[in-house]
Structure formats: structure tokens, C-alpha cells
Motif scaffolding. Structure first.
Motif, PDB file in Angstrom:
ATOM      1  N   UNK A   1      -0.663  -1.771  16.898  1.00 56.12           N
ATOM      2  CA  UNK A   1      -0.706  -2.420  15.591  1.00 56.12           C
ATOM      3  C   UNK A   1      -0.205  -1.472  14.516  1.00 56.12           C
ATOM      4  N   UNK A   2       0.523  -2.004  13.564  1.00 59.39           N
ATOM      5  CA  UNK A   2       0.986  -1.135  12.477  1.00 59.39           C
ATOM      6  C   UNK A   2       0.607  -1.726  11.119  1.00 59.39           C
ATOM      7  N   UNK A   3       0.400  -0.847  10.169  1.00 59.97           N
ATOM      8  CA  UNK A   3       0.042  -1.248   8.814  1.00 59.97           C
ATOM      9  C   UNK A   3       0.856  -0.409   7.837  1.00 59.97           C
ATOM     10  N   UNK A   4       1.413  -1.056   6.820  1.00 60.76           N
ATOM     11  CA  UNK A   4       2.242  -0.324   5.861  1.00 60.76           C
ATOM     12  C   UNK A   4       1.717  -0.489   4.443  1.00 60.76           C
ATOM     13  N   UNK A   5       1.790   0.605   3.703  1.00 60.67           N
ATOM     14  CA  UNK A   5       1.318   0.569   2.318  1.00 60.67           C
ATOM     15  C   UNK A   5       2.343   1.255   1.417  1.00 60.67           C
ATOM     16  N   UNK A   6       2.425   0.762   0.200  1.00 61.57           N
ATOM     17  CA  UNK A   6       3.272   1.413  -0.803  1.00 61.57           C
ATOM     18  C   UNK A   6       2.349   2.113  -1.786  1.00 61.57           C
ATOM     19  N   UNK A   7       2.638   3.371  -2.087  1.00 60.01           N
ATOM     20  CA  UNK A   7       1.805   4.118  -3.038  1.00 60.01           C
ATOM     21  C   UNK A   7       2.497   4.134  -4.403  1.00 60.01           C
ATOM     22  N   UNK A   8       1.852   3.501  -5.363  1.00 63.26           N
ATOM     23  CA  UNK A   8       2.377   3.361  -6.719  1.00 63.26           C
ATOM     24  C   UNK A   8       2.003   4.593  -7.545  1.00 63.26           C
ATOM     25  N   UNK A   9       3.016   5.281  -8.078  1.00 63.31           N
ATOM     26  CA  UNK A   9       2.734   6.535  -8.783  1.00 63.31           C
ATOM     27  C   UNK A   9       2.342   6.345 -10.249  1.00 63.31           C
TER      28      UNK A   9
ATOM     29  N   UNK B   1      -4.583   2.553  -0.992  1.00 62.69           N
ATOM     30  CA  UNK B   1      -4.103   2.404   0.383  1.00 62.69           C
ATOM     31  C   UNK B   1      -5.149   2.949   1.357  1.00 62.69           C
ATOM     32  N   UNK B   2      -5.695   4.118   1.029  1.00 61.23           N
ATOM     33  CA  UNK B   2      -6.674   4.747   1.931  1.00 61.23           C
ATOM     34  C   UNK B   2      -7.931   3.902   2.086  1.00 61.23           C
ATOM     35  N   UNK B   3      -8.416   3.349   0.976  1.00 63.37           N
ATOM     36  CA  UNK B   3      -9.644   2.558   1.097  1.00 63.37           C
ATOM     37  C   UNK B   3      -9.348   1.220   1.790  1.00 63.37           C
ATOM     38  N   UNK B   4      -8.137   0.686   1.586  1.00 62.99           N
ATOM     39  CA  UNK B   4      -7.767  -0.553   2.294  1.00 62.99           C
ATOM     40  C   UNK B   4      -7.720  -0.319   3.798  1.00 62.99           C
TER      41      UNK B   4
ATOM     42  N   UNK C   1       4.983   8.892  -5.737  1.00 60.56           N
ATOM     43  CA  UNK C   1       4.501   7.856  -4.833  1.00 60.56           C
ATOM     44  C   UNK C   1       5.323   7.868  -3.560  1.00 60.56           C
ATOM     45  N   UNK C   2       5.203   6.813  -2.761  1.00 56.57           N
ATOM     46  CA  UNK C   2       5.960   6.777  -1.513  1.00 56.57           C
ATOM     47  C   UNK C   2       5.435   5.693  -0.590  1.00 56.57           C
ATOM     48  N   UNK C   3       5.668   5.888   0.692  1.00 56.09           N
ATOM     49  CA  UNK C   3       5.266   4.884   1.688  1.00 56.09           C
ATOM     50  C   UNK C   3       4.334   5.485   2.728  1.00 56.09           C
ATOM     51  N   UNK C   4       3.400   4.648   3.175  1.00 60.37           N
ATOM     52  CA  UNK C   4       2.504   5.078   4.253  1.00 60.37           C
ATOM     53  C   UNK C   4       2.630   4.089   5.404  1.00 60.37           C
ATOM     54  N   UNK C   5       2.851   4.632   6.580  1.00 60.07           N
ATOM     55  CA  UNK C   5       2.972   3.810   7.773  1.00 60.07           C
ATOM     56  C   UNK C   5       1.872   4.237   8.749  1.00 60.07           C
ATOM     57  N   UNK C   6       1.046   3.291   9.161  1.00 64.40           N
ATOM     58  CA  UNK C   6      -0.064   3.620  10.066  1.00 64.40           C
ATOM     59  C   UNK C   6       0.121   2.896  11.395  1.00 64.40           C
TER      60      UNK C   6
ATOM     61  N   UNK D   1      -6.237  10.934   4.704  1.00 66.69           N
ATOM     62  CA  UNK D   1      -5.235  10.019   4.138  1.00 66.69           C
ATOM     63  C   UNK D   1      -5.349   9.975   2.612  1.00 66.69           C
ATOM     64  N   UNK D   2      -6.556  10.013   2.113  1.00 67.51           N
ATOM     65  CA  UNK D   2      -6.773   9.990   0.665  1.00 67.51           C
ATOM     66  C   UNK D   2      -6.217  11.252   0.002  1.00 67.51           C
ATOM     67  N   UNK D   3      -6.437  12.391   0.606  1.00 69.27           N
ATOM     68  CA  UNK D   3      -5.864  13.645   0.088  1.00 69.27           C
ATOM     69  C   UNK D   3      -4.340  13.534   0.040  1.00 69.27           C
ATOM     70  N   UNK D   4      -3.762  12.972   1.102  1.00 69.65           N
ATOM     71  CA  UNK D   4      -2.313  12.806   1.158  1.00 69.65           C
ATOM     72  C   UNK D   4      -1.828  11.838   0.089  1.00 69.65           C
ATOM     73  N   UNK D   5      -2.585  10.768  -0.106  1.00 73.10           N
ATOM     74  CA  UNK D   5      -2.210   9.751  -1.090  1.00 73.10           C
ATOM     75  C   UNK D   5      -2.276  10.321  -2.512  1.00 73.10           C
ATOM     76  N   UNK D   6      -3.328  11.086  -2.791  1.00 70.92           N
ATOM     77  CA  UNK D   6      -3.447  11.720  -4.108  1.00 70.92           C
ATOM     78  C   UNK D   6      -2.256  12.663  -4.314  1.00 70.92           C
ATOM     79  N   UNK D   7      -1.931  13.443  -3.302  1.00 74.26           N
ATOM     80  CA  UNK D   7      -0.777  14.350  -3.425  1.00 74.26           C
ATOM     81  C   UNK D   7       0.510  13.590  -3.737  1.00 74.26           C
ATOM     82  N   UNK D   8       0.704  12.444  -3.078  1.00 75.07           N
ATOM     83  CA  UNK D   8       1.912  11.640  -3.321  1.00 75.07           C
ATOM     84  C   UNK D   8       1.993  11.205  -4.778  1.00 75.07           C
TER      85      UNK D   8
END
Ligand code: ATP
Ligand code: MG
Lengths: 137, 118
Positions: A1-9, A18-21, A56-61, A43-50
Motif C-alpha cells: 500500500x502506498x500513501x502520498x502527501x504534499x507538504x505545504x510550506x 501529513x505526519x498526523x494523518x 515544502x515537498x512530497x512524502x511517499x509512504x 516523519x514529523x521531524x522530517x516534515x518540520x525540516x521540509x
């Protein structure tokens, strides 16, 4: 299964959605609380860094039977001195990020600590990709 | 220690209606979200002067379900509803960080052992 998120800067105050979702998704999938916790923190640390260091950027899980892989990709400034950035205490965080309580230089070391495997690919002027893996067994 | 006991020890205001029966095993006093994320937490209460949405998000990530805002800080409606959505009991006390931590410590609550295992 894959999940994709966009991180809005644009809204650093709201970073982390994205992390809490994805955390909610993992709960529904019945993943063990220990893995969920480790993964959410990393993931949250990574998202904050983005948001605070890149644009911002993209996250693929990817959720497999034996592991979960989280790939966080941005096209920000890259990390010029990666060996320093991986050590606790190194930070170039802005005043704005510090006002939100970030910028202790603990994020990357914390991601390393909580993940079972971490690969950082970064190029100045091109961007940064973190690939982290969490074992399910 | 129950969340309801924390409420009475700190003479706390309750900002949202979340279960006050929750059992709390340890305490953490911290304004720096980087630190909250770097330490281990288990059923803890966070005492903080940081009143922004990111603080609630951070608690959501580390599974902290009780937050005490110190020194009479007022949360916005947005922060209260974020807390409620994340199942976080949001309290407020007139005590300063030092005083609030001291009162809980006196009542037997302890911090978690810090592992600097980076
Ligand atoms: N995605 C990224 N793009 C560009 N630079 C980054 C990125 N992630 C991290 N960095 C650089 O690496 C440094 C260390 O990152 P780290 O997450 O460890 O600490 P921090 O974000 O500064 O503070 P903290 O995570 O404790 O809030 C950052 O200050 C920044 O210079
Ligand atoms: Mg960081």
C-alpha cells in the motif's frame, strides 16, 4: 500500500499534518503502537525540516508486510555540511522557526535514532531526500 | 496521578472537555518543541509556556494527552479546537513554570529518565 502527501510550506504554524494523518492511517491498519510512535516522531521531524529549511515537498509512504518506508523529498537548498547536520546541536534555523520552538539541531539525530534505517541524499541547490525505514517484525 | 488531581493541585482552568480520569505517569516542563520530540515520553503531562498550534501538533505526535499552559497564558479558539480534535486535555494555571513543576513534584510526580542516546 502506498500513501502520498504534499507538504505545504506557506503555513509553518500548521506543519505536521501529513505526519498526523499517516499516524491515523497506521492506527487503522493495526500497526504496533511502538512502531507508530517511532515513525510519527521521525516523519514529523522530517516534515518540520521540509517547511522550515526547504520549500515544502512530497512524502511517499510504502507499507509492506515486513517494513514501512517513508521517502521525504524537497527541492530546497540542500545541506552543505551533512556530517555536521547529523550531529545533535547543529542548526541554521531561522528566528521564526525558533519562535515555534524548533532549532535545537536535534531533528536529524532524532530521525536517525527512531528509524531502523536512514539514508540522506542531498545536493546544494537541488534538494534533499530522506528515506527512512521502520521494521514491522 | 490522575489528570483531575493535576487540575486541583495547580488550581487549573479547564479549556476543553476531555477525559480527566486519565492516568499520568510522569511530567515534563518544556518550551522547546525540539526537546519535547527528542525525549522519551510515556503517559506524561507537558507543562509549557509555548502557546501555538505546533505545540499541540507536537504533543499529538509524541502521544502526550495532558497539557498545562503556565502563567495564565490564554489559548486561542484554534488551539483549543486543535487540542480537542487530538484528544488532548488542555489546562491553564496561574503558577509560573517553576512553581507549577514544583507543586507536581511535591505531590509525587517525577520526570522521565533522560536518555541521550543519539
Ligand atoms: N530538508 C532540509 N533542507 C535543507 N537543510 C536542511 C534540511 N533538513 C535539515 N537541514 C539542515 O540541517 C540542520 C540540522 O537539522 P535538524 O533537523 O537536525 O535541526 P534543526 O531543524 O535546525 O532543529 P530541530 O530539528 O531541533 O528543531 C538544519 O538546521 C539545516 O541547516
Ligand atoms: Mg529539524
Amino acid at each position: 500500500m502506498t500513501f502520498d502527501y504534499i507538504v505545504d510550506p506557506t503555513e509553518p504554524e500548521r506543519a505536521g499534518r501529513a505526519s498526523t494523518k499517516f499516524k491515523g492511517v497506521l492506527k487503522e491498519l493495526g500497526v504496533s503502537p511502538k512502531v507508530i510512535r517511532a515513525l510519527s516522531i521521525a516523519m514529523y521531524e522530517g516534515e518540520i525540516n521540509m517547511v522550515i529549511h526547504a520549500n515544502g515537498g512530497n512524502i511517499h509512504c510504502e507499507v509492506d508486510a515486513d517494513k514501512i518506508r517513508v521517502i521525504m523529498k524537497d527541492s530546497g537548498p540542500g545541506i552543505p555540511e551533512l556530517d555536521k547536520a547529523m550531529k545533535p546541536g547543529w542548526s541554521t534555523a531561522s528566528t521564526q522557526a525558533r519562535e515555534l520552538g524548533f532549532g535545537a539541531g536535534m531533528g536529524l539525530p532524532n530521525i536517525k535514532k527512531w528509524s531502523d534505517n536512514l539514508v540522506v541524499e542531498t545536493e546544494v541547490g537541488v534538494g534533499t531526500t530522506l528515506t527512512m525505514e521502520f521494521n514491522l517484525t | 496521578m490522575k489528570a483531575s488531581e493535576i487540575c486541583s493541585i495547580l488550581d487549573a482552568k479547564v479549556f476543553n472537555e476531555i477525559d480527566e480520569d486519565l492516568e499520568i505517569d510522569s511530567g515534563c516542563g518544556c518550551d522547546l518543541m525540539s526537546d519535547v520530540l527528542a525525549f522519551n515520553h510515556n503517559n506524561n503531562v507537558l507543562l509549557t509556556g509555548a502557546v501555538n498550534p505546533q505545540m499541540i501538533r507536537t504533543c499529538e505526535v509524541v502521544d502526550t494527552h495532558v497539557v498545562v499552559l503556565v502563567r495564565d497564558k490564554q489559548p486561542s479558539e484554534e488551539i483549543i479546537s486543535l487540542a480537542t480534535d487530538a484528544d488532548i486535555l488542555l489546562l491553564g494555571t496561574h503558577y509560573s513554570m517553576f512553581e507549577a513543576c514544583g507543586h507536581l513534584y511535591e505531590a509525587g510526580l517525577r520526570g522521565e529518565e533522560i536518555q541521550n542516546d543519539f
